[in-house]
Write a protein that holds these residues in place. Structure first.
Motif, PDB file in Angstrom:
ATOM      1  N   GLY A  49     -20.834  39.307 -16.269  1.00 27.09           N
ATOM      2  CA  GLY A  49     -20.679  38.295 -15.234  1.00 27.09           C
ATOM      3  C   GLY A  49     -19.310  38.346 -14.591  1.00 27.09           C
ATOM      4  N   ALA A  50     -18.272  38.591 -15.402  1.00 27.38           N
ATOM      5  CA  ALA A  50     -16.910  38.694 -14.873  1.00 27.38           C
ATOM      6  C   ALA A  50     -16.792  39.872 -13.923  1.00 27.38           C
ATOM      7  CB  ALA A  50     -15.913  38.836 -16.024  1.00 27.38           C
ATOM      8  N   ALA A  51     -17.348  41.016 -14.294  1.00 24.07           N
ATOM      9  CA  ALA A  51     -17.267  42.212 -13.456  1.00 24.07           C
ATOM     10  C   ALA A  51     -18.036  42.029 -12.151  1.00 24.07           C
ATOM     11  CB  ALA A  51     -17.806  43.419 -14.227  1.00 24.07           C
ATOM     12  N   ILE A  52     -19.225  41.405 -12.223  1.00 24.26           N
ATOM     13  CA  ILE A  52     -20.024  41.195 -11.015  1.00 24.26           C
ATOM     14  C   ILE A  52     -19.330  40.208 -10.083  1.00 24.26           C
ATOM     15  CG2 ILE A  52     -22.219  40.290 -10.144  1.00 24.26           C
ATOM     16  CD1 ILE A  52     -23.503  41.331 -12.751  1.00 24.26           C
ATOM     17  N   ALA A  53     -18.744  39.145 -10.658  1.00 23.85           N
ATOM     18  CA  ALA A  53     -18.030  38.158  -9.838  1.00 23.85           C
ATOM     19  C   ALA A  53     -16.844  38.796  -9.119  1.00 23.85           C
ATOM     20  CB  ALA A  53     -17.552  37.001 -10.714  1.00 23.85           C
ATOM     21  N   THR A  54     -16.109  39.651  -9.820  1.00 21.62           N
ATOM     22  CA  THR A  54     -14.972  40.338  -9.205  1.00 21.62           C
ATOM     23  C   THR A  54     -15.433  41.278  -8.101  1.00 21.62           C
ATOM     24  OG1 THR A  54     -13.690  40.226 -11.246  1.00 21.62           O
ATOM     25  CG2 THR A  54     -13.023  41.870  -9.645  1.00 21.62           C
ATOM     26  N   TRP A  68      -7.293  35.255   4.922  1.00 26.33           N
ATOM     27  CA  TRP A  68      -8.444  34.376   4.746  1.00 26.33           C
ATOM     28  C   TRP A  68      -9.627  35.091   4.118  1.00 26.33           C
ATOM     29  CZ3 TRP A  68      -7.994  29.571   4.213  1.00 26.33           C
ATOM     30  CH2 TRP A  68      -7.027  28.844   4.903  1.00 26.33           C
ATOM     31  N   THR A  69      -9.816  36.369   4.417  1.00 28.87           N
ATOM     32  CA  THR A  69     -10.916  37.091   3.775  1.00 28.87           C
ATOM     33  C   THR A  69     -10.679  37.213   2.272  1.00 28.87           C
ATOM     34  OG1 THR A  69      -9.887  39.262   4.197  1.00 28.87           O
ATOM     35  CG2 THR A  69     -11.418  38.425   5.859  1.00 28.87           C
ATOM     36  N   VAL A  70      -9.426  37.436   1.887  1.00 30.23           N
ATOM     37  CA  VAL A  70      -9.107  37.544   0.465  1.00 30.23           C
ATOM     38  C   VAL A  70      -9.192  36.176  -0.213  1.00 30.23           C
ATOM     39  CG1 VAL A  70      -7.276  38.069  -1.188  1.00 30.23           C
ATOM     40  CG2 VAL A  70      -7.721  39.626   0.713  1.00 30.23           C
ATOM     41  N   VAL A  71      -8.741  35.119   0.476  1.00 34.07           N
ATOM     42  CA  VAL A  71      -8.843  33.770  -0.092  1.00 34.07           C
ATOM     43  C   VAL A  71     -10.305  33.398  -0.335  1.00 34.07           C
ATOM     44  CG1 VAL A  71      -8.522  31.312   0.415  1.00 34.07           C
ATOM     45  CG2 VAL A  71      -6.667  32.927   0.842  1.00 34.07           C
ATOM     46  N   ILE A  72     -11.158  33.670   0.636  1.00 33.27           N
ATOM     47  CA  ILE A  72     -12.587  33.380   0.470  1.00 33.27           C
ATOM     48  C   ILE A  72     -13.167  34.211  -0.673  1.00 33.27           C
ATOM     49  CG2 ILE A  72     -14.852  33.564   1.578  1.00 33.27           C
ATOM     50  CD1 ILE A  72     -13.403  33.006   4.254  1.00 33.27           C
ATOM     51  N   GLY A  73     -12.748  35.494  -0.748  1.00 31.31           N
ATOM     52  CA  GLY A  73     -13.199  36.339  -1.846  1.00 31.31           C
ATOM     53  C   GLY A  73     -12.725  35.817  -3.191  1.00 31.31           C
ATOM     54  N   GLY A  74     -11.476  35.331  -3.233  1.00 26.33           N
ATOM     55  CA  GLY A  74     -10.934  34.794  -4.480  1.00 26.33           C
ATOM     56  C   GLY A  74     -11.651  33.543  -4.929  1.00 26.33           C
ATOM     57  N   ILE A  75     -11.941  32.645  -3.989  1.00 35.51           N
ATOM     58  CA  ILE A  75     -12.681  31.428  -4.329  1.00 35.51           C
ATOM     59  C   ILE A  75     -14.084  31.782  -4.818  1.00 35.51           C
ATOM     60  CG2 ILE A  75     -13.684  29.307  -3.382  1.00 35.51           C
ATOM     61  CD1 ILE A  75     -11.273  29.189  -1.471  1.00 35.51           C
ATOM     62  N   SER A  76     -14.717  32.728  -4.155  1.00 37.30           N
ATOM     63  CA  SER A  76     -16.040  33.186  -4.593  1.00 37.30           C
ATOM     64  C   SER A  76     -15.982  33.720  -6.015  1.00 37.30           C
ATOM     65  CB  SER A  76     -16.559  34.276  -3.646  1.00 37.30           C
ATOM     66  OG  SER A  76     -16.629  33.817  -2.314  1.00 37.30           O
ATOM     67  N   ASN A  77     -14.914  34.473  -6.316  1.00 41.69           N
ATOM     68  CA  ASN A  77     -14.756  35.034  -7.654  1.00 41.69           C
ATOM     69  C   ASN A  77     -14.661  33.931  -8.709  1.00 41.69           C
ATOM     70  OD1 ASN A  77     -14.290  36.892  -9.707  1.00 41.69           O
ATOM     71  ND2 ASN A  77     -12.101  37.039  -9.287  1.00 41.69           N
ATOM     72  N   VAL A  78     -13.873  32.893  -8.425  1.00 43.05           N
ATOM     73  CA  VAL A  78     -13.704  31.791  -9.376  1.00 43.05           C
ATOM     74  C   VAL A  78     -15.030  31.071  -9.614  1.00 43.05           C
ATOM     75  CG1 VAL A  78     -12.603  29.559  -9.770  1.00 43.05           C
ATOM     76  CG2 VAL A  78     -11.273  31.447  -8.809  1.00 43.05           C
ATOM     77  N   VAL A  79     -15.717  30.724  -8.526  1.00 41.68           N
ATOM     78  CA  VAL A  79     -16.980  29.991  -8.645  1.00 41.68           C
ATOM     79  C   VAL A  79     -18.022  30.812  -9.408  1.00 41.68           C
ATOM     80  CG1 VAL A  79     -18.911  29.004  -7.346  1.00 41.68           C
ATOM     81  CG2 VAL A  79     -16.559  28.642  -6.558  1.00 41.68           C
ATOM     82  N   LEU A  80     -18.114  32.090  -9.075  1.00 38.80           N
ATOM     83  CA  LEU A  80     -19.110  32.937  -9.721  1.00 38.80           C
ATOM     84  C   LEU A  80     -18.752  33.234 -11.176  1.00 38.80           C
ATOM     85  CD1 LEU A  80     -19.879  35.394  -6.785  1.00 38.80           C
ATOM     86  CD2 LEU A  80     -21.284  33.509  -7.637  1.00 38.80           C
ATOM     87  N   ASP A  81     -17.448  33.346 -11.473  1.00 41.05           N
ATOM     88  CA  ASP A  81     -17.039  33.493 -12.875  1.00 41.05           C
ATOM     89  C   ASP A  81     -17.552  32.314 -13.704  1.00 41.05           C
ATOM     90  OD1 ASP A  81     -15.725  35.901 -13.377  1.00 41.05           O
ATOM     91  OD2 ASP A  81     -13.848  35.210 -12.500  1.00 41.05           O
TER      92      ASP A  81
END
Length: 444
Positions: free
Chosen positions: A193-198, A167-180
């Motif tokens: 922006g891509a690097a910061i989102a990742t 779940w921590t990785v899923v939340i991190g992944g969703i955050s990455n998509v939204v921020l990208d």
């Protein structure tokens, strides 16, 4: 071991339930890279996409160190837990987390000043250089976060909490998509922006791991005062996890070679094409890696506790799962390649045509790679880093580098596409030999 699930008897359903969170977690981690690539290609351009792949060999080395400490340390810790040495297991866990953070900081301090020379060595073109400096510089700056989130992936499962890690990785992944979408869309931040989102996506499991193991004193693993620093444990963790480090370090070398070869035959469009196709490999190999890593703490615990009957049934079940999954992912890859390419590039573009030309050959590897990944992970879990390292070195470095150097020289463009399937075929032979040998030694 009342507070840890590893000590119970595992049925086939239990094994799938235990391994599934780690598998999903690894897939989401691979999506970090893929989502970055998709947004970069669409919002910044295919030149920027090829640039990100040119800098990837440097970034894969930091991940390699994290995987080494995570998988190797997890096997040592779980084995001690199986033997009932809980205090030692907790002390070793605490040391390995600290070492991971320090290693990440060292990576930043060493690589940041050497960024320009490293990019020139990697063959980055003048057009790609600005993108590489920005993306690589930001990612290297936050290396400690990358290493911590990598080791916590394995340690959540070792602590009997694979779902929490997922779940921590899923939340991190969703955050990455939204921020990208936000950073590269309305805010027009480009590859920065891509690097910061990742980085923010990576920070979610890293911070969660830090606080979970700090405040949860009822679980099997948490930070404790280190009474005695056992250097042998650190050495054992590094050697035991060396196979996984070799696999990821080999990615740096082979990505470098792929980039050079595709640049030679198809210029920047070729690098963009192999970048997109490698995303398939990221996803499918992450399925097998996630499954193997998810099963590993159970294997280590059963081996440490001397439960050979359970060990035998676990290995047999895993082999059946690997074979079925290999067939499934190959069929999925062939059915979805056309529609997947449209996410990155337009139909009929040079990048699209290059990828479609060779994918039917390139995809043959998906029938093969799962067994070798599992075999290497199995021997790591059994605390045999030497055999695990030999399998990984042969498959991901020796055979693949040899194929990349020889086949294109002999068969031109066609040889490029056959390099990976040939390396995986030879890797299966090595894996099968050691799996048969291990049956007598470990009685699985």
């Amino acid at each position: 071991m009342d507070n840890n699930t590893l000590g119970k008897h595992f049925t086939a359903a239990d094994l799938l339930k235990f391994a599934l969170p780690n598998t999903i977690m690894m897939v989401f981690l691979s999506l970090y890279v893929i989502v970055d690539g998709m947004f970069i290609s669409r919002y910044v351009g295919e030149l920027a996409l090829s640039s990100v792949n040119m800098v990837y060999p440097i970034l894969s080395l930091q991940y390699a160190v994290g995987v080494m400490l995570g998988t190797g340390g997890s096997a040592v810790i779980a084995c001690k837990m199986g033997m009932g040495a809980m205090q030692e297991a907790r002390e070793d866990f605490t040391v390995l987390v600290l070492v991971s953070a320090v290693a990440g900081l060292a990576f930043t301090l060493i690589c940041m000043p050497l960024m320009n020379p490293l990019l020139h060595i990697l063959g980055v073109s003048a057009a790609q250089m600005p993108y590489c400096r920005i993306y690589g510089g930001i990612m290297l700056l936050f290396s400690p976060i990358v290493l911590l989130q990598t080791v916590f992936q394995m340690y959540f499962a070792t602590a009997g909490k694979p779902g929490l890690g997922m779940w921590t990785v899923v939340i991190g992944g969703i955050s990455n998509v939204v921020l990208d979408a936000l950073f590269m869309g309305p805010m027009k931040m480009g590859v920065a922006g891509a690097a910061i989102a990742t980085t923010i996506g990576n920070a979610v499991p890293a911070v969660a791991g830090i606080f979970y193991f700090l405040f949860n004193r009822k679980g099997s693993l948490y930070y404790v005062k280190i009474r005695k620093l056992r250097w042998g444990v650190l050495l054992k963790s590094c050697t035991n996890g060396s196979s996984e480090m070799i696999s990821n370090a080999a990615i740096a070398v082979t990505t470098f070679l792929f980039n050079l070869i595709f640049m030679h035959f198809w210029a920047e469009n070729g690098v963009a094409a192999i970048t997109i196709m490698s995303y398939y490999q990221f996803v499918f190999s992450s399925i097998f890696m996630g499954f193997s890593m998810g099963i590993a703490p159970v294997v280590s615990y059963k081996y440490g506790s001397g439960d050979r009957q359970q060990l035998k049934s676990i290995v047999r079940f895993c082999l059946i799962c690997i074979i079925c999954a290999s067939i499934a992912v190959y069929l999925i890859s062939r059915l979805t390649i056309g529609s997947s390419l449209k996410l990155f590039t337009d139909v009929g573009s040079p990048v699209y045509n290059i990828a479609m030309e060779g994918f039917h050959i390139y995809a043959l590897q998906f029938l093969l790679l799962g067994l070798s990944i599992f075999a290497s992970g199995l021997f790591t879990a059994l605390n045999n880093g030497l055999v695990s390292g030999i399998i990984s070195f042969a498959r991901t470095f020796l055979f693949l580098v040899g194929s990349l150097l020889l086949l294109p020289a002999w068969f031109g463009e066609t040889g490029v596409w056959f390099a990976v399937p040939l390396a995986e075929t030879l890797g299966i032979v090595v894996s099968a030999v050691f799996l048969l040998w291990g049956r007598k030694k470990y009685q699985y």
